[in-house]
Motif scaffolding. Sequence first.
Motif: not given
Length: 307
Positions: A260-271, A181-184, A219-224, A231-235
């Motif tokens: 939900x994931x499909x909606x996030x991708x669509x909302x970017x307007x980039x996919x 999720x790091x912008x850099x 747990x760090x690999x499991x819960x979002x 995590x998906x939203x932030x990356x």
Amino acid sequence: MSTTRVALRPAINDAIETLRTAGVHSPQADAEQLAAHVLGVARTRLALTPLVSPEKLAEYGELVARRAQRIPLQHLTGTAAMGAIDLAVGPGVFVPRPETELLFAWALAQLEALPHDHTPIVVDLCTGSGALALAIAHARPDADVHAIELDPAALPWARRNADDRIAAGDTPITLYADDVTDPALLADFDGRVDVVVSNPPYIPEGARLDPEVAEHDPHIALFGGPDGLDVIRAMLPNITRILRPGGATAIEHDDTNGSGVAALLTATGAFADVIEHLDLAGKPRFVAATRTAPPLRESRLPRLSGL
């Protein structure tokens, strides 16, 4: 060591019942895989070893007892498969799931569609054990594969597996200890990546899980987050930034979150071509999408009348 031999099949049958009683979801498969592990043979060749030593039988019984305690099968055998390779796994790293093979197959299909004179760039976000990145590098030695993992407990497993694949003759991957999720993140790859895959933390907080998962996967690999999408939203901004126009991404998700994931991708307007994919059980498993070209900036030159 005793020279006496005892029958293996009755022990396997007993193990199946033990594991079934313990609530293991695939008691026969697990009982046979543990037997194959002890004997150092493929599961399909167990019938060719009808008799075993008492020592091997005792070793087998110990592993069955531990599996009945709901210790993951892969922790007992020390390996998990992805594609054509085996990976070392154990405490501290997420165990790759068979369902992720579908995401792996999708990635290979995307790479196959690229021009053959092009060196594909692939990024695996939240690589864990390195499963997807290393399986892709094994199948496509021409690819330039980059893998990102944040968890300091998982990174040694990924490094170990990467070193093992180099020793086996595979093309090396580049492994980063970084935050997806790091912008850099991967700033040098803006608009250059052909394929991004990710099996991120995606389980909603509070979900009921099997003991193998709840008590042994990190747990760090499991819960979002509350909805499983944190995590998906932030990356997503990073995925959008590093993919080239025409590049593609696929993100695995909880079976409640395909829309939900499909909606996030669509909302970017980039996919475009945002598609929800099902697993072999018919459950939503991952969403794939293609990066569109950014819109052309409108010219700021004044229009000439009469033209």
